[in-house]
Each structure stands twice: as structure tokens, then as C-alpha cells.
Write an enzyme that holds these catalytic residues in place. Structure first.
Site, PDB file in Angstrom:
ATOM      1  CB  SER A 199      -4.559  -0.717   3.853  1.00 41.43           C
ATOM      2  OG  SER A 199      -4.306  -0.227   2.555  1.00 41.43           O
ATOM      3  CB  SER A 209      -5.184   2.847   1.743  1.00 41.28           C
ATOM      4  OG  SER A 209      -6.188   1.958   2.129  1.00 41.28           O
ATOM      5  CE  LYS A 269      -0.941  -0.635   1.182  1.00 39.47           C
ATOM      6  NZ  LYS A 269      -2.137   0.216   0.896  1.00 39.47           N
TER       7      LYS A 269
END
Lengths: 560, 136
Positions: free
Chosen positions: A207, A231, A112
Site C-alpha cells: 500500500s 506494503s 506515507k
């Protein structure tokens, strides 16, 4: 003993016709044709690397080619093609010498874009950090590289990980690979116009949506996400992959750009629970650079195959029957509870009475810590800097105005409000008190003899993007994090396991929450469950076409 | 800080609610000062009326906390509160990376980060017409 037929019944009911695929049959097919190599599990592909059935460079090239082919998903912000190939070559040398670094050697992974990576841009999907190249690797990234993993690139997210859709980053929204699956296309209303297809694609959740989409679309074998309020688990549920949020303090946060220091943990996204255990084993443990990692020794583990669940006590927290929970997910949840019950486990309804306030508490603590954490972005040392030259303060203000999106600025302002001298007790300290009550709820339930809690991960399956953006980020996050953030408040390990497809042909995940630092027990139960439900494999025409094309064009001698 | 011309409107909108003219005025001034204070602390601006509305909603949402009885409950800072915090030896373990650290700075001279003149407070609201015009 598991009564015979339970798994089979579940399989029939949960999977769309023709999508269920027995694991052993899958392995055979993979060996025979190589077509689904990219769809293998991490452990399978690791075995193939070890046996020389596939070379690290070939594997890396295939993943890179598939990333290009699935570019429309917008899962990656940066693809580190050159360094990835170099890492793959180095890995290949080690295999040739017969000295691989371990199970991760040569395995393509994605990270990420809120973890620092030396030499590769780290943006947090924000204008504030566009072009930022960190001088160091996050500890988790360093650990993966030290074990020979091949870093393909950095995945998309909501700006600074603030969001639950992966729709609020400067690089645009991530598209859920399931939007393009045969399963979803068959179930969604027949369309005659191509513009319908354009508006029908569903969000990944967030996210860590880029990481979830990357794992789900077979462009990598595992990915790192982060999990502050859900997330990692939320996008895992929406994308049909496994999402693990480890206990706070088990994995280093050093180099993870902080959102809420007291809740952030690196998350793990994989295609199976076993693979999650592999990643956990390679990442967990004390880091002198993160004083909040615990110093106890962590021993990597392999997960046993549970045959007897009769000694297990599964808690069903009634408060997770939250307003807005879809009837479909409710039905799957109770079916899962029955699955445990029928297999002999003790299934009890439990109460976590402060759950309804958890999301409110989270909101206050999150914005307060965000206000403090985002203070570092002033344009002086790194990141975006405005041209404003009147004064230091005006340069700061202009930089932040230009660099942050509405969501981030909104949270900074709210956080500052809750931290005002006159509000500090009323909101911030109050929230910290409520946090203790929430954490105590879990302590009491686990003390009463419950081993694992079983809950839904999300209120519904993934919604189309056009529908998702109707509501603002705060409202969305409040709804979407509702079932996941309590585990962060209490620091507990939690995992979302893909369970079944919804009526619309989209993945639904269920969440298991365990005791602090009892990852092995949590994952063992999750693995048992995963085996029972036999979640169907995504049928992605893009991938299948691509896979066979690649295979036709570059038949590999090393691959039999 | 920041509001350019656009922010004028949101203050008007935010101050025009409720009460008699005089109380509304006092409340309005108080509110205006609060918003200004927050912008100065946060070094970000509300940008428009929507930004102020967002804060109002955030506060309303947070107010639900007051339904919870927390008498006698200690605030919780960290879930690891019962464990000893790890403190490493006070030794230098890394350094000599000035070049790397300066690499990401936009403006620098020799080994220094360069800031515009300091000790100049942000302009007051009345003086903000031209403020930030150079920024988008």
C-alpha cells in the site's frame, strides 16, 4: 573472490540496451552538469550539501517543482510546500554556520499519509480522516525532523494501508512512474491512440505506492512507508526502488496509525541499499512511547563492500515457487541464486513447510486486529462525524458507514466474525497457532546455518490498472502479499532490491530475508547483490525535460 | 447497525440457499441473526449482498487453516514474546493539551466532547426502514 565477468554478464542480460550506467560515470556527469542532481543518491546529495555545491532551499525548490510536474502520478496527497521551504531555510542557516545536524540535514523526504505529522493533514486516504490534523508527530517523523530532514509532503496509499495496489484510497490510484519511462514505452505494443496510453499505465503496488512512486520519480531522496504484509517491499519491487522492512521492534510505531499491531513496522524506501542503511540508522532504537521497541542499543552502521561471499549460506525456500509465479521472475530468481553460487557462496534449497498457509493465517490475524483497531473511529474525538443525532450508537454507525470504504468495512466485519465467542478458538487462536509454526519454520532454517533467504518479492511485474481492478481487494491482497507477509508473521527483517527489467520494461525486485535484528548482515548482502545486478536507471522524459528546464532558468551560483 | 432499505435484499439473498424449506428457514433465521449481530458489534453494515458475499469468501478462505495440524502448539501473540516488555516509570510526562486534543472534535462544549443521547440501542431490523436515511 567474485569471478570476473559475472557482474558484466548480468548487466548485459538484465538491462535494456543503452540503459546501463556505471556509477562513477554517473557521478561525473552529475558534477559536470547538475542535470541529474535530483537523481543522485541520498549520500551523494548529502555530500553536495556539505560541500556547498547545492543549497537546501534550492534542492527543496527543485523537488517541489518536480512534484508539481509529476502531479499526474498522484503520489502525494498533501504537499507541505510552505513548511518544507521553511525547514530548508533553517537547514541552510545551519550549513552557513557550519553546524549541520548530520547526513539528513537539508534532505527532502516524503512520508506515507498514515504517519501522524503535527500541523500537516494526515488522512490515511480515507474520508474518515480527511481534514484531520494531528497534534503530534510520529516518533519516526520527529526523528527525521530532528536530524534536519525536509518534509515535502504526505504520500498516497490504499485506504488505511489496506491493499496491495495503491488503488483503493479516496484520492484515487497512484500511477507507476515506470509507465511513463522510455524503457516501458519502447517495450509495450506500439499505440496510435492517446487513449491507449491512458489505459496502459501500470500500478505501483501497495500500500505504500505513493512513497515508492515519489522515490522512483526523483521527487524526494527517501520516503517512509509502512509494512504489515509487504506494503513497503511490494511497491518498491514494482517501482524499481529499495524497500526495507526492519525487524519488528527495531523502529518505533508510535504515531503510525495502526493496522495490525503485532506486525506493523515503519518501512524505508530509497534508491540504494546504502541509503536505506542511512535511514535505518537515523530511525532505529528504543522509544519510551512504544513498549514494543526493544531496549538494546542500536548502533548506526555503514555498509562494508563485500568482496568475499564464500562464507555466506543463502537459502532458497522452495515453497516460494508459488502458484502464479511468472516464469520470468522464476528465471531471474534462479539467476540470482547462480550469481551467489558462482561467487563462491553456499546456496542451498530449504523448506519452510507452513508457507502456503501463511497468507491464510495473515488474513485472519489481520482482519481481527483491524476490527479492534478501527473501533477507535467513532466520530466523537476526531475525524469524520455524521450528522445523525438520534443516539450515540446510530451516530457511530452512520459515521463509520460514511467514513470507511468497502474494503475497510469488509475487513472489520470479517474480523468481528473471527472474533465471535463461538469462532474465537476456531479461527483467531487457530491462526495464532499456525503463526507459531510459520515463525518456527524460519527459526529452524536459520538454525541450520542459513544466513539469508533469497526469494522473489512479487509474483509478476506490475500490471496495468485496468487489469488490476478486475479482481477484488481481498483476492488481490492474497495473491500480492503471498511472498512478503511471512516475514511479518515472524517479525523478520526483509528487503526488496531492484534486480532487472522484465520483458515489458518494468522493474522486478528480489527479496532477502534475514535473521531478527541482523539488519547489518542483511543489508550488506543486499548491497553486494545490488552492485552485481546494476539495475538500470529509469528514463523519465518528464524528469529529464524538467531538470534541464529548471537548470536553464535558474542557474545556481552555488552549484558548479 | 446500519442497513437502510438497500440491505433488505441481501438478507433475502443470503438466506435462500440449500436444504428443505424448513431447514432453510431455520438456517436463514440463524444467519440473519448472525449478520445482524455482526453489524451491531462492528458498527458498520454490509450495505448490500456483495458485502455478505465478501464475508462468505473471507470465511471460506480462512477455513483452509483447518488443514494444519496444530496439536500441542501454543498460540503466538507477539514475536517479542521472549523479551521483557518495557514499562516506563509511572510518571506524568506530558499533559495540559486539552485544547489541542479538542481541536479535532466536530462537536464540543467547553472541555467536553459531545455525543448524541446514549443508552438507545440501534433499531431492530424491522424498524430500520427510516434508519440512516439522513446518511448517504
Amino acid at each position: 573472490m567474485v569471478p570476473r565477468g559475472i557482474a558484466a554478464r548480468w548487466r548485459r542480460a538484465a538491462a535494456a540496451p543503452g540503459t546501463g550506467r556505471g556509477r562513477s560515470a554517473g557521478v561525473r556527469r552529475w558534477r559536470r552538469t547538475g542535470r541529474i542532481m535530483l537523481r543522485a543518491s541520498l549520500r551523494q546529495v548529502s555530500a553536495a550539501l556539505k560541500e556547498g555545491r547545492v543549497a537546501p532551499t534550492e534542492l527543496c525548490q527543485r523537488c517541489l517543482a518536480l512534484i508539481k510536474n509529476t502531479k499526474f502520478l498522484n503520489a502525494y496527497i498533501t504537499v507541505a510546500e510552505e513548511t518544507a521551504l521553511k525547514q530548508a531555510e533553517e537547514s541552510e542557516e545551519r550549513y552557513k554556520r557550519g553546524q549541520p545536524l548530520g547526513i539528513l540535514d537539508g534532505i527532502p523526504i516524503a512520508v506515507k499519509d498514515n504517519f501522524n505529522t503535527a500541523g500537516i493533514e494526515t488522512t490515511c486516504a480515507s474520508n474518515m480522516l480527511k481534514g484531520y490534523i494531528s497534534p503530534y508527530n510520529a516518533t519516526v517523523v520527529q526523528k527525521l525532523l530532528d536530524q534536519g530532514a525536509v518534509l515535502l509532503g504526505k504520500t498516497n496509499l490504499d485506504e488505511f494501508a489496506m491493499g496491495s495496489g495503491s488503488t483503493d484510497g479516496v484520492f484515487g490510484p497512484v500511477r507507476n512512474p515506470w509507465s511513463y519511462s522510455k524503457q516501458y514505452k519502447e517495450k509495450s505494443v506500439p499505440k496510435s491512440h492517446s487513449e491507449d496510453e491512458e489505459s496502459n499505465w501500470v500500478i505501483t503496488g501497495g500500500s505504500s505506492g505513493g512513497s515508492a512512486a515519489a522515490v522512483s520519480s526523483f521527487t524526494c531522496f527517501a520516503a517512509l512507508g509502512s509494512d504489515t504484509g509487504g506494503s513497503t517491499r511490494n511497491p518498491a519491487a514494482h517501482c524499481g526502488v529499495v524497500g526495507l522492512k526492519p525487524t519488528y521492534g527495531l523502529i518505533s510505531r508510535h504515531g503510525l496509525i495502526p493496522l495490525v499491531n503485532s506486525m506493523d513496522v515503519p518501512g524505508i524506501l530509497t534508491r540504494s541499499v546504502d541509503d536505506a542503511a542511512v535511514l535505518l540508522g537515523s530511525l532505529a532504537g528504543h522509544d519510551p512511547k512504544d513498549s514494543t521497541t526493544i531496549q538494546d542499543d542500536f548502533k548506526p552502521f555503514e555498509l562494508p563492500n563485500l568482496t568475499d561471499v564464500s562464507k555466506l549460506s543463502i537459502g532458497i525456500p522452495k515453497e516460494y515457487h508459488a502458484p502464479g509465479l511468472s516464469s520470468e521472475i522464476l528465471a531471474l530468481w534462479s539467476k540470482a541464486a547462480d550469481l551467489f553460487k558462482n561467487a563462491g557462496a553456499k546456496v542451498v534449497e530449504v523448506s519452510l513447510p507452513h508457507t502456503p498457509y501463511s497468507i491464510v493465517c495473515y488474513h485472519v490475524l489481520c482482519t481481527a486486529e483491524v476490527a479492534s483497531n478501527m473501533a477507535r473511529f467513532d466520530g466523537l474525538e476526531y475525524g469524520h462525524r455524521s450528522d445523525m443525532k438520534d443516539s450515540t450508537e446510530s451516530m457511530y454507525a452512520a459515521t463509520r458507514r460514511e467514513g470507511f470504504n468497502d474494503v475497510v468495512r469488509g475487513r472489520i466485519l470479517s474480523g468481528n466474525y473471527f472474533l465471535l465467542k463461538q469462532n474465537y478458538e476456531k479461527y483467531f487462536v487457530k491462526a495464532q497457532k499456525v503463526r507459531r509454526l510459520i515463525a518456527n519454520d524460519f527459526v529452524k532454517v536459520f538454525r541450520s546455518g542459513v544466513d539469508i533467504l533469497l526469494t522473489p518479492t512479487t509474483l509478476s511485474d506490475a500490471v496495468p490498472y485496468t487489469e488490476f481492478i478486475q479482481e477484488d481487494n481481498r483476492t488481490r491482497s492474497a495473491q500480492d502479499d503471498i511472498l512478503t507477509q511471512a516475514a511479518n508473521m515472524a517479525g523478520l527483517p526483509a528487503i526488496s532490491v531492484p534486480t532487472a527489467l522484465s520483458e515489458r520494461g518494468l522493474p522486478v525486485g528480489l527479496q532477502f530475508i534475514g535473521r531478527s535484528f541482523q539488519e547489518k548482515q542483511l543489508l550488506t548482502v543486499a548491497k553486494w547483490f545490488e552492485k552485481q545486478v546494476q539495475f538500470p536507471v529509469i528514463q523519465l522524459e518528464e524528469v529529464e525535460r524538467h531538470d534541464s528546464d529548471v537548470f536553464q532558468h535558474q542557474k545556481s551560483a552555488s552549484f558548479s | 447497525s446500519a442497513p437502510g432499505g438497500a440491505s433488505r435484499g441481501h438478507r433475502g439473498a443470503a438466506t435462500g440457499t440449500g436444504g428443505t424449506a424448513s431447514t432453510a428457514n431455520t438456517a436463514g433465521t440463524g444467519r440473519r441473526h448472525l449478520l445482524e449481530h455482526l453489524e451491531h458489534l462492528a458498527l458498520v453494515d454490509f450495505r448490500d449482498a456483495e458485502g455478505v458475499e465478501r464475508l462468505q469468501k473471507a470465511i471460506q478462505f480462512a477455513d483452509q487453516l483447518h488443514e494444519v495440524n496444530t496439536d500441542g502448539v501454543e498460540p503466538m501473540d507477539s514475536v517479542l514474546e521472549d523479551r521483557c516488555l518495557y514499562l516506563r516509570e509511572d510518571d506524568v510526562t506530558e499533559g495540559n493539551c486539552t485544547k489541542e486534543l479538542l481541536e479535532n472534535a466536530t462537536e464540543k462544549v467547553e472541555e467536553y466532547f459531545v455525543a448524541p443521547p446514549g443508552n438507545i440501542p440501534l433499531p431492530k431490523l424491522e424498524e430500520q426502514e427510516t434508519f440512516l436515511q439522513g446518511s448517504q
